[in-house]
Design an enzyme around this catalytic site. Structure first.
Site, PDB file in Angstrom:
ATOM      1  N   ASP A 256      46.651  37.798  51.581  1.00 21.27           N
ATOM      2  CA  ASP A 256      46.581  37.483  50.157  1.00 21.27           C
ATOM      3  C   ASP A 256      45.825  38.612  49.462  1.00 21.27           C
ATOM      4  OD1 ASP A 256      46.785  35.400  47.963  1.00 21.27           O
ATOM      5  OD2 ASP A 256      44.630  35.667  47.993  1.00 21.27           O
ATOM      6  N   SER A 257      45.989  38.692  48.139  1.00 24.01           N
ATOM      7  CA  SER A 257      45.263  39.722  47.392  1.00 24.01           C
ATOM      8  C   SER A 257      43.771  39.409  47.329  1.00 24.01           C
ATOM      9  CB  SER A 257      45.829  39.832  45.975  1.00 24.01           C
ATOM     10  OG  SER A 257      45.755  38.578  45.330  1.00 24.01           O
TER      11      SER A 257
ATOM     12  N   CYS B  31      50.248  35.189  48.939  1.00 21.96           N
ATOM     13  CA  CYS B  31      49.965  35.590  47.561  1.00 21.96           C
ATOM     14  C   CYS B  31      51.277  35.575  46.787  1.00 21.96           C
ATOM     15  CB  CYS B  31      49.350  36.984  47.554  1.00 21.96           C
ATOM     16  SG  CYS B  31      49.250  37.763  45.943  1.00 21.96           S
TER      17      CYS B  31
ATOM     18  N   GLU C 143      37.608  29.052  40.754  1.00 21.05           N
ATOM     19  CA  GLU C 143      36.565  29.849  41.429  1.00 21.05           C
ATOM     20  C   GLU C 143      35.167  29.467  40.943  1.00 21.05           C
ATOM     21  OE1 GLU C 143      37.396  34.028  41.734  1.00 21.05           O
ATOM     22  OE2 GLU C 143      39.253  33.658  42.841  1.00 21.05           O
TER      23      GLU C 143
ATOM     24  N   CYS D  10      50.629  28.926  42.563  1.00 23.95           N
ATOM     25  CA  CYS D  10      49.489  29.822  42.783  1.00 23.95           C
ATOM     26  C   CYS D  10      48.628  29.178  43.854  1.00 23.95           C
ATOM     27  CB  CYS D  10      48.681  30.002  41.496  1.00 23.95           C
ATOM     28  SG  CYS D  10      47.105  30.868  41.720  1.00 23.95           S
TER      29      CYS D  10
ATOM     30  N   HIS E  95      45.555  29.088  44.294  1.00 20.16           N
ATOM     31  CA  HIS E  95      44.321  28.439  43.825  1.00 20.16           C
ATOM     32  C   HIS E  95      44.575  26.980  43.405  1.00 20.16           C
ATOM     33  CE1 HIS E  95      42.595  32.447  43.698  1.00 20.16           C
ATOM     34  NE2 HIS E  95      41.458  31.993  43.217  1.00 20.16           N
TER      35      HIS E  95
END
Length: 270
Positions: free
Chosen positions: A14-15, A77, A156, A188, A190
């Site tokens: 992933d990035s 990602c 985050e 995504c 996240h």
């Protein structure tokens, strides 16, 4: 092409940090598989970079993981998957799965009305990769995409069930819900952390597609069908590699993973 060793690790990359939701789904679905994770934390975000740069970075990470003899590559990602998945598949000597293909397949299989919403970062949404992948599977599906740029920083920050996050979700999803969808793709890595809140905002009539779970199911099927499932029943080894600030990765990463991360190795040669 030589057959990979079934005892080798699954390589997930992933990035940055979001791909740990994929690792978590893999741990739950495949409890005996070794996993090697790579997060390019020094060069995140990828979304603002050119296609050539993303392809170049992706190839560097693929080379790093192949050097460690992984038996399967998972592009965790969405930005990398949208831009570089075809290039990785063309050059990799092992099977390659990506979150977009997995999420699209799950959404196309689940929808009853053909109305599918996709939420993601601006880069993923602008790439139109989910809509293309869904339409390849079912031309009759109607896909409505919505960029949600504020979700990543909110996740985050740990604001997973915060009034601000709920208000943001309601605003973002308003135009999608108008289209009478019955399936919503969390495009995504996240976003799975927001699943309870998003389900609440969406209501019970809309099914959420978590690409992390979709790809874990796909990986399980692939390993089984190709004879690559780990025959061992020992405690698996989990290795984490990042390109910058392992301490921050560890702190936020444990929230994503839902468990302790163990040792994180800094890769300085990138």
């Amino acid at each position: 092409m030589s057959t990979p060793d079934p005892r080798s690790a699954i390589g997930v990359f992933d990035s940055g940090i979001g791909g740990l939701t994929v690792v978590r789904a893999l741990m739950d679905r495949l409890p005996f598989e070794n996993i090697t994770y790579f997060g390019d934390t020094a060069r995140v975000p990828y979304g603002v970079k050119s296609v050539a740069t993303i392809e170049h970075y992706t190839q560097q990470i693929v080379d790093f993981l192949l050097h460690r003899q992984v038996k399967l590559l998972i592009i965790a990602c969405n930005t990398m998957a949208a831009v570089a998945a075809d290039a990785v598949r063309a050059s990799a000597p092992v099977p390659v799965l990506d979150v977009i293909e997995a999420g699209a397949a799950n959404a196309a299989a689940l929808t009853r009305s053909g109305g599918i919403g996709v939420i993601g970062t601006p880069t993923t949404i602008n790439s139109n990769a989910y809509a293309r992948a869904i339409h390849q599977l079912n031309q009759d599906c109607r896909v409505y995409s919505q960029a949600c740029p504020l979700f990543v920083p909110l996740v985050e920050e740990g604001w997973l069930d915060h009034a601000v996050t709920r208000m943001t979700a309601e605003e973002y999803l308003k135009p999608v819900f108008v289209e009478r969808i019955d399936t919503l793709v969390l495009g995504c890595t996240h976003y799975p952390l927001l699943k309870p809140l998003l389900q609440d905002v969406a209501g019970g009539h809309i099914q959420l597609v978590d690409s992390a779970i979709s790809i874990a199911d796909e990986a399980a099927e692939l390993l089984q069908s190709q004879g690559l499932a780990n025959p061992g029943r020992e405690r698996p080894q989990y290795r984490y590699h990042v390109t910058d600030v392992p301490v921050r990765f560890q702190t936020i990463g444990e929230r994503f993973l839902g468990r302790s991360l163990g040792q994180v190795e800094l890769v300085a040669s990138f």
